[in-house]
Design an enzyme around this catalytic site. Structure first.
Site: not given
Length: 471
Positions: A15, A17, A241-243
Site C-alpha cells: 500500500r 504509506t 509499519s504497515k499493519r
RNA sequence: GUCCCCAUCGUCUAGUUCGGCCAAGGACACCGCCCUUUCACGGCGGCGACGGGGGUUCAAAUCCCCCUGGGGACGCCA
C-alpha cells in the site's frame, strides 16, 4: 527545459504509506513552486511483489490528494532494454563485472560475517576473474565500487554534506540472475535519462545515495541534487509499519483517509506541516503551499504522526468547505449506514447544522442519522429527561405544533413559551424535546433541527416519545 | 556488529543560516473561565521544552567536542 524536475517513484509492492505520500507531496510542491516538472514513475522491477492493483492504488491516491504529474506514469518493467544495455556497457568498460557466486553461497558467507560481527558485504571474489572465464555460467552483474576514496553527498534538506568512505560501500548487484535490474541501478539510469534535477526521497535512502552517485559517474551522467526527508514515525516511535489487514483500516496507509471521511485538503495541510514550516502559520491551502514550499523550510528531524492534530485540521477544513460539496461527499457515508439520501436543499441544510460539530464526514454521517430516521433513544438520556412529569407537556407541545403554520423558529419559540406557561412556567423543555427528536442529548440547535425535520415529523416523534413514557 | 542521520513543551513546530531582539513564540491535546436550549464553534486564561557534560565568547537554544537518547541502512526489496 525547466530548471527543476522532480519525480515520485513508488514501488507497487504494497500500500501507499503516509510517509510515501508526504515525499510525493513535497516533491510535487517543490516542482510547482519552481514552475518545474513533476514525473510519476512506477518502480516495478520487483516482479514477485508488484501488482496492477497496487499501481491503481497509487494513481487513485495521488488523484484524491490533487497531486498531478506532467509526465508518466513510466513503468520500469517496460524499459528493460535500456537497463540491460547500460549494464553491458559498464561491463565492457570494466566498471562492472559478472559474478557467478550463488545465492546460497552468499547467504552462507553473510551469516559468517554476521557471526563475526562484521558489516555483511560481498567479499569481491569474482572481481578479478576474467570475464571470459565466467561466460556461459549463471551470473549477476555487479558494480565495481572503487575500493578507495570518498563519495560526498550534498543534501538540500539536511543542508550539509555527508561523506561516505567508498570502502564502506558494497559491490552491489546491478542485474539479477534472471536478467531484471535492481533498484540502485535503475534509479540512476532513469533519473538521468528522465533529466531529473532534484531527487527528493525519504531518509531511509540516504545510504543508497553514494552508491548511486558512483553509478552516475561510471555511466558518465551528471549527478542530480539530492534531498532526504526525515521519516515519519508512528505514535510509538519507529518507522510507521504497515499493519496487517485492509489498507483502509490502517492509518499508516493513505487509503484510510478517504475511506474514513477525511478531506484531501486537510490531509495535505497536515502532511505539509509535518516536517516543514512557514513561521507560525498552521493553515495552508494547496495554492499557498505551491507558492511557499521550500527545502529551506524543512525540518531535519523525524516527526511523529498525530491523529488528533489531523482530526483538528480536518474539522477546520470541514467548517471552511462548501456545504453543497460536503453534501455530495457525505452521500456514500450515509449509504454505508443504510440511508439513501439524495443531493438537494434538505441535505445541504443538514450539512450546515453539522459542519461546526464534525471532524470527519464519518462523524457527520453518524450525527446526521436522526434527520433521516428515528433512532433508538439513549437509555440514560431517556431516564433523565423523558420523565412521567414531562409527558403531558410534550403531548401539549405536539398538539400546539400540529396547527403551527408556518412552522418557523420564531413560531416554535412562542408556542413553546405558551405551553410552558400553561404548565406553570419555569419548566426545562429543551432537553426533553431534543431527546424525543434526536434520541440523545447532543444535537444541533433545536429550532434548526425542527425546521429540517418538518412539522409533521416533529409532532409524530414528540407524540411517540410521550406515549412511550406512559408505557 | 559496522556505517549514516537526528536531538526546543506530551505532539507538530518558530527561533539556529549572520550568537545578543528568547526570563524561548505559535498550534494540537489537556485544565479552568466566558458565550450558550444540549453538544460543538468561538473568545480569554493556565499547564508545559532548549537531553547531559565540557568548551569558544562580554554574551549560546543558536558555534565546536564528548556522552546519552532516538531513528535509519547494511538483499539477486524498493
Amino acid at each position: 527545459m525547466p530548471n527543476v524536475v522532480t519525480r515520485f517513484a513508488p514501488s507497487p509492492t504494497g500500500r501507499l504509506t503516509i510517509g510515501g505520500v508526504r515525499t510525493a507531496l513535497f516533491s510535487w510542491l517543490y516542482a510547482r513552486r519552481h514552475e518545474g516538472k513533476f514525473i510519476l514513475r512506477i518502480e516495478d522491477t520487483d516482479q514477485e511483489r508488484s501488482t496492477p492493483e497496487n499501481v491503481q492504488v497509487i494513481l487513485d491516491s495521488l488523484s484524491w490528494l490533487g497531486i498531478d504529474w506532467d509526465e508518466g506514469p513510466y513503468f520500469q518493467a517496460r524499459r528493460m532494454e535500456l537497463y540491460r544495455k547500460e549494464a553491458e556497457r559498464l561491463v565492457a568498460e570494466g566498471k562492472a563485472y559478472r559474478c557467478v557466486c550463488t545465492k546460497e553461497e552468499l547467504d552462507a558467507r553473510r551469516k559468517e560475517m554476521e557471526a563475526r560481527k562484521e558489516k555483511p558485504r560481498y567479499d569481491g571474489r569474482c572481481r578479478s576473474v576474467p570475464e571470459a572465464a565466467k561466460a556461459g555460467l549463471p551470473s549477476v552483474i555487479r558494480f565495481r565500487t572503487p575500493p578507495d576514496g570518498e563519495t560526498e553527498v550534498r543534501d538540500l534538506v539536511l543542508k550539509k554534506t555527508i561523506v561516505f568512505r567508498n570502502s564502506e560501500l558494497d559491490d552491489l548487484i546491478l542485474i539479477r540472475s534472471d536478467g531484471w535490474p535492481t533498484y540502485n541501478f535503475v534509479v540512476a539510469v532513469d533519473d538521468s535519462s528522465m533529466r531529473v534535477t532534484h531527487v527528493l526521497r525519504g531518509d531511509d535512502h540516504l545510504n543508497n545515495t553514494p552508491k548511486q552517485i558512483l553509478i552516475y559517474d561510471a555511466l558518465g551522467y551528471p549527478v542530480p541534487h539530492f534531498g532526504h526527508f526525515p521519516l515519519i514515525h508512528g505514535t510509538e516511535g519507529g518507522k510507521m509499519s504497515k499493519r496487517e489487514g485492509k489498507d483502509f483500516d490502517d492509518p499508516s496507509s493513505l487509503g484510510y483517509y478517504p475511506r474514513h471521511g477525511f478531506l484531501p485538503e486537510a490531509v495535505v495541510n497536515y502532511l505539509a506541516r509535518l516536517g516543514w514550516g512557514h513561521g507560525d502559520q498552521e493553515i495552508f491551502t494547496v495554492e499557498e503551499l505551491k507558492s511557499l514550499f521550500s527545502l529551506e523550510g524543512t525540518n531535519n528531524s523525524a516527526s511523529r504522526f498525530d491523529m488528533t492534530k489531523l482530526l483538528h485540521l480536518d474539522a477546520h477544513w470541514i467548517k471552511a468547505a462548501d456545504p453543497a460539496r460536503l453534501a455530495r461527499l457525505l452521500l456514500p457515508f450515509l449509504k454505508d449506514r443504510g440511508i439513501e439520501a439524495s443531493e438537494g436543499e434538505r441535505l445541504v441544510k443538514v450539512v450546515r447544522t453539522l459542519q461546526e460539530r464534525s471532524r470527519t464526514l464519518e462523524e457527520m454521517a453518524d450525527a446526521a442519522e436522526f434527520y433521516f430516521r428515528e433512532k433508538p433513544t439513549d437509555p440514560k438520556a431517556s431516564a433523565k429527561f423523558l420523565t412521567p412529569e414531562i409527558a403531558p407537556v410534550l403531548r401539549d407541545i405536539a398538539e400546539a405544533f400540529s396547527s403551527l403554520d408556518p412552522f418557523t423558529p420564531s413560531g416554535m419559540e412562542e408556542t413553546l413559551h405558551a405551553v410552558v406557561e400553561r404548565h406553570g412556567g419555569n419548566l426545562k423543555v429543551h432537553q426533553p424535546i431534543r431527546v424525543a427528536l434526536t434520541g440523545g442529548t447532543a444535537s444541533p440547535g433545536l429550532f434548526e433541527v425542527m425546521e429540517i425535520l418538518g412539522r409533521d415529523e416533529v409532532v409524530r416523534r414528540l407524540g411517540g416519545a410521550a406515549g412511550r413514557i406512559g408505557a
